[in-house]
Design a protein around this motif. Structure first.
Motif, PDB file in Angstrom:
ATOM      1  N   VAL A 198      30.579  34.259  38.908  1.00 18.95           N
ATOM      2  CA  VAL A 198      30.459  33.824  37.514  1.00 18.95           C
ATOM      3  C   VAL A 198      30.437  32.299  37.410  1.00 18.95           C
ATOM      4  N   LEU A 199      31.318  31.676  38.173  1.00 15.46           N
ATOM      5  CA  LEU A 199      31.464  30.236  38.015  1.00 15.46           C
ATOM      6  C   LEU A 199      30.225  29.480  38.478  1.00 15.46           C
ATOM      7  N   THR A 200      29.570  29.963  39.549  1.00 18.64           N
ATOM      8  CA  THR A 200      28.435  29.202  40.087  1.00 18.64           C
ATOM      9  C   THR A 200      27.283  29.094  39.088  1.00 18.64           C
ATOM     10  N   THR A 256      20.856  20.886  42.584  1.00 16.20           N
ATOM     11  CA  THR A 256      21.977  21.787  42.268  1.00 16.20           C
ATOM     12  C   THR A 256      21.703  23.246  42.609  1.00 16.20           C
ATOM     13  N   TRP A 257      20.524  23.529  43.164  1.00 16.23           N
ATOM     14  CA  TRP A 257      20.178  24.930  43.423  1.00 16.23           C
ATOM     15  C   TRP A 257      21.194  25.607  44.320  1.00 16.23           C
ATOM     16  N   TRP A 258      21.859  24.827  45.186  1.00 18.02           N
ATOM     17  CA  TRP A 258      22.793  25.430  46.140  1.00 18.02           C
ATOM     18  C   TRP A 258      23.944  26.130  45.424  1.00 18.02           C
ATOM     19  N   LEU A 259      24.231  25.714  44.189  1.00 20.63           N
ATOM     20  CA  LEU A 259      25.258  26.428  43.424  1.00 20.63           C
ATOM     21  C   LEU A 259      24.853  27.889  43.243  1.00 20.63           C
ATOM     22  N   LEU A 260      23.562  28.089  43.000  1.00 19.68           N
ATOM     23  CA  LEU A 260      23.080  29.459  42.833  1.00 19.68           C
ATOM     24  C   LEU A 260      23.075  30.206  44.161  1.00 19.68           C
ATOM     25  N   ALA A 261      22.870  29.457  45.250  1.00 17.00           N
ATOM     26  CA  ALA A 261      22.813  30.104  46.564  1.00 17.00           C
ATOM     27  C   ALA A 261      24.154  30.719  46.942  1.00 17.00           C
ATOM     28  N   LEU A 262      25.243  30.237  46.317  1.00 20.08           N
ATOM     29  CA  LEU A 262      26.561  30.780  46.645  1.00 20.08           C
ATOM     30  C   LEU A 262      26.819  32.105  45.939  1.00 20.08           C
ATOM     31  N   GLY A 346      24.338  32.225  55.054  1.00 22.35           N
ATOM     32  CA  GLY A 346      25.065  31.360  55.980  1.00 22.35           C
ATOM     33  C   GLY A 346      26.430  30.983  55.425  1.00 22.35           C
ATOM     34  N   PHE A 347      26.441  30.630  54.140  1.00 21.07           N
ATOM     35  CA  PHE A 347      27.714  30.274  53.512  1.00 21.07           C
ATOM     36  C   PHE A 347      28.681  31.447  53.547  1.00 21.07           C
ATOM     37  N   LEU A 348      28.188  32.635  53.198  1.00 19.40           N
ATOM     38  CA  LEU A 348      29.065  33.811  53.185  1.00 19.40           C
ATOM     39  C   LEU A 348      29.626  34.084  54.575  1.00 19.40           C
ATOM     40  N   LEU A 349      28.759  33.958  55.588  1.00 16.92           N
ATOM     41  CA  LEU A 349      29.225  34.250  56.942  1.00 16.92           C
ATOM     42  C   LEU A 349      30.271  33.235  57.383  1.00 16.92           C
ATOM     43  N   VAL A 350      30.063  31.976  57.013  1.00 10.07           N
ATOM     44  CA  VAL A 350      31.057  30.952  57.354  1.00 10.07           C
ATOM     45  C   VAL A 350      32.379  31.263  56.639  1.00 10.07           C
ATOM     46  N   LEU A 351      32.262  31.648  55.371  1.00  7.40           N
ATOM     47  CA  LEU A 351      33.465  31.979  54.594  1.00  7.40           C
ATOM     48  C   LEU A 351      34.208  33.152  55.242  1.00  7.40           C
ATOM     49  N   GLY A 352      33.449  34.194  55.594  1.00  6.51           N
ATOM     50  CA  GLY A 352      34.070  35.369  56.211  1.00  6.51           C
ATOM     51  C   GLY A 352      34.687  35.030  57.555  1.00  6.51           C
ATOM     52  N   ALA A 353      33.950  34.292  58.379  1.00  5.42           N
ATOM     53  CA  ALA A 353      34.466  33.935  59.702  1.00  5.42           C
ATOM     54  C   ALA A 353      35.700  33.051  59.561  1.00  5.42           C
TER      55      ALA A 353
END
Ligand SMILES: Nc1ncnc2c1ncn2[C@@H]1O[C@H](COP(=O)(O)OP(=O)(O)OP(=O)(O)O)[C@@H](O)[C@H]1O
Ligand SMILES: [Mg+2]
Lengths: 377, 312
Positions: A198-200, A256-262, A346-353
């Motif tokens: 929601v926040l992104t 700012t597109w990377w906000l949406l990528a999250l 990539g972000f999700l995988l880094v977060l999970g790892a």
């Protein structure tokens, strides 16, 4: 072996032992079966209602491919939404709950390495989450029969849903290792999930003034003088298009597109193979996933150096579905090269790892420090 | 590994923030012997056992368990250590058998070996009839017995038992005593903490007293038995007994001070068994009708109370 070596020692036997223990514990509580049945009924009901409502809203002659992809989009997002609600409950109490029940130390005191305990718990939580996903697959497939959805889209979407659930389970596990209270870790996991979902987009929207600038842009357009002054004047023609420089405010979403990528919803939507762009451009497409996909890719591209205001004036859509367009000197944006999902994934995988690493480090024994207010036994 | 087997702990310290839970403990527990760990609530027994089990890092001091350092050689040490925690948590939905086979798998025992071991241990702790019942239906004492079985799954050389007798019925206590004695007879090192000191009299060979995180004293139970302590004497003619004791220079206190005295019992401080035998012989010779003579209170209880006394 060094302490580091034993912490990260991994064997399938060890992971399976922990995972089986966790699943046995979970499967035998009736809560779980009830939850799965409720899930099945809710997703089924939503799918049924969507299909019914859409069929009622469209004329029998029309519909066709559009309808299938609309149903697909709604069902996938609904499953993702429910999955984001359920996944934290599967893992956010896995470690601190065991610690409070006094069963964590008995596992740690065995030959299982911290990494095996954490990955075993993650595997169990993910398996449970996948069971929920599996229960919704019949309804996703249903939309396939409504037409308009490619099998490949279905595959990539389900795969991406599975990855998102894995990461949410990992985040829950990380928090459950960090925080002493199970309620605390659940809240933190929900905050993380809520923040990403929601926040992104909210931040993306709120940040537009910050990336909006006034600048000179070369525009391929019909000159003002060509527009009719009175009813007798002729309409402008495509030959009158010329270059002129205009000052206008432009939103640089490429910053700012990377906000949406999250955002997990964006990642799932963007991961499917790109559809027919011409079709989407007509804005006639009712496929919500494709619209999001196209939107975020445009956001990532940002405003072009040159703009074409001419072509769209003279584009003709014919009865038989064909389109005639005049030639344009402005390069077309190519959304296929601007994929957003690899960054999100990539972000999700880094977060999970990262969460897994945090959890493993927290379970290292012998322990130096204990989480505030806990005892080993 | 040539460091000695059993448990060696020297100068062990461990603090939790400001609380110095273990503050300089020296302890040696030898193979084939049962060592009792005794101390008031909060004296650091559980914390010390956690350090020995390889779950907590000591802030200072050296520890070896079965010849390995639990900090640097954790896996080797844990392979040889069986730990039974005082707060017994168990996986509720698993059956007793599954609890044991899971632990066996966690110790990397092959599946068949684990199943056989589980069956064997369930018989040992008399939980056969609950083998396939979920662990949450077990009573506290039954859970405690399952906890002992769990600590024995991988046939460890060193056993760390944290208050194993709490919640056990008299029959189970006798069983526990026999099990612990037979484990020691097999050459295993047993360190057992308990507050039931009369119980420990019969199980333990050695005793380590902790007080505020420090080793307050180390005794062997036989040596403690030879110490000066009160004996309770009853006679058919209490007055004659009193007079005789006074005449022979013994200081007499009335039995009621220890609670269950009464009935004409008399307490006399004697230097161990030999002194008691001598007194009995002399009294009988002088025609005093003695009906019983026995130590008042346990050996360890006495030693414990004396230590408490010294600290006041
Ligand atoms: N994780 C912890 N955090 C803070 N303080 C702790 C922790 N664990 C133990 N303590 C403190 O350390 C001291 C020793 O505790 P420990 O549990 O070792 O005592 P004990 O001898 O086992 O007591 P009992 O006979 O009641 O079981 C206590 O004062 C306790 O409050
Ligand atoms: Mg204790």
């Amino acid at each position: 072996m060094t302490r580091h070596g034993t912490t990260w020692h991994l064997s399938w036997h060890g992971i399976r032992t922990v995972a089986r223990l966790e699943l046995r514990q979970r499967l035998r509580s009736t809560r779980w079966k009830v939850a799965l049945i409720v899930w099945f009924v809710v997703v089924g009901a939503i799918t049924g209602l969507t299909v019914g409502a859409l069929h009622a809203a469209t004329d029998p002659g029309q519909g066709g491919p559009e309808l299938g992809s609309l149903i697909f989009g709604i069902v996938v997002f609904f499953v993702l939404f429910l999955g984001l609600l359920v996944a934290p409950t599967l893992s956010a109490a896995a470690i601190n709950g065991d610690r409070n029940a006094g069963t964590l130390a008995t596992l740690q005191a065995t030959l299982l390495s911290p990494a095996e305990i954490v990955l075993g718990k993650l595997l169990a939580a993910w398996t449970a989450a996948l069971a929920f996903l599996a229960a919704s697959i019949p309804f996703i497939v249903w939309s396939l029969f409504e037409g308009g959805v490619r099998v490949l889209s279905l595959l990539t979407t389900v795969l991406m849903l599975a990855v998102v659930l894995l990461v949410v389970c990992a985040v829950g596990l990380g928090f459950s290792a960090l925080v002493a209270k199970t309620s605390g870790s659940a809240v933190l996991t929900y905050l993380t999930v809520g923040g990403l979902s929601v926040l992104t987009p909210v931040l993306f929207g709120l940040s537009t003034p910050l990336v909006t600038t006034l600048e000179d842009v070369r525009v391929w357009t019909v000159p003002d003088s060509a527009w009719p002054q009175g009813p007798a004047d002729p309409q402008p023609t495509v030959d009158q298009c010329h270059w002129e420089t205009q000052t206008m405010s432009r939103v640089h979403t490429e910053r700012t597109w990377w906000l949406l990528a999250l955002n997990p919803f964006v990642i799932v939507a963007d991961a499917q193979p790109l559809g027919d762009t011409a079709e989407i451009e007509r804005a006639g497409s009712a496929n919500p996933l494709a619209l999001i996909q196209y939107g975020v890719r445009l956001a990532r591209t940002g405003p072009a150096a040159e703009e074409d205001w001419c072509t769209s004036q003279f584009t003709e859509y014919h009865e038989d579905g064909t389109v005639t367009k005049p030639d344009s000197p402005v390069a077309q944006v190519e959304p296929s090269t601007q994929a957003v999902w690899p960054w999100g994934l990539g972000f999700l995988l880094v977060l999970g790892a990262g969460s897994v690493v945090v959890a493993v480090r927290r379970l290292r024994i012998p322990a130096h420090t204990l989480p505030q207010g806990t005892r080993v036994a | 590994m040539n460091s000695p087997a059993g448990i060696q702990a020297h100068g062990v310290r461990r603090a939790f923030g400001q609380v110095r839970a273990v503050d300089g403990v020296d302890l040696v527990a030898s193979p084939g012997r049962v060592t009792a760990l005794i101390g008031p609530n909060g004296s650091g027994k559980t914390t010390l056992l956690l350090v020995l089990a390889g779950l907590l890092v000591p802030d200072a001091g050296t520890v070896t368990v079965a010849g390995y350092d639990p900090v640097t050689q954790g896996v080797e040490a844990r392979r040889r250590t069986g730990w039974m925690p005082d707060v017994f948590g168990t996986w509720d939905s698993l059956t007793c058998r599954e609890v044991l086979t899971t632990v066996a798998a966690a110790y990397r025992l092959p599946r068949e070996a684990g199943a056989a071991r589980a069956a064997e241990l369930l018989t040992l702790v008399h939980l056969d009839e609950f083998a396939d019942a979920p662990a949450h239906v077990l009573s506290r004492g039954q859970k405690q017995r399952l906890g002992l079985a769990r600590a024995l799954v991988h046939d460890p050389d060193v056993l760390l038992l944290d208050e194993p007798a709490s919640g056990l019925d008299p029959r189970s206590r006798v069983d526990l005593r026999e099990q612990v004695r037979s484990l020691a007879a097999q050459g295993k090192t047993v360190l057992i903490s308990s507050h039931v000191l009369t119980e420990l009299d019969e199980i333990a060979d050695d005793a380590v007293f902790l007080s505020r995180g420090r080793t307050a004293a180390t005794r062997t139970v036989t040596a403690a038995a030879a110490q000066r302590r009160p004996w309770r004497i009853t006679s058919l003619d209490p007055d004659a007994l009193r007079d005789w004791l006074a005449a022979n220079g013994h200081v007499v206190s009335t039995g009621s001070t220890t609670g269950d005295g009464g009935g004409g019992a008399v307490l006399v401080h004697l230097d161990g068994d030999a002194a008691a035998a001598a007194l009995l012989r002399a009294a009988v010779t002088d025609g005093i009708p003695i009906s019983s003579i026995a130590p008042a209170g346990g050996v360890l209880e006495q030693a414990y109370l004396e230590l408490e006394e010294e600290r006041r």
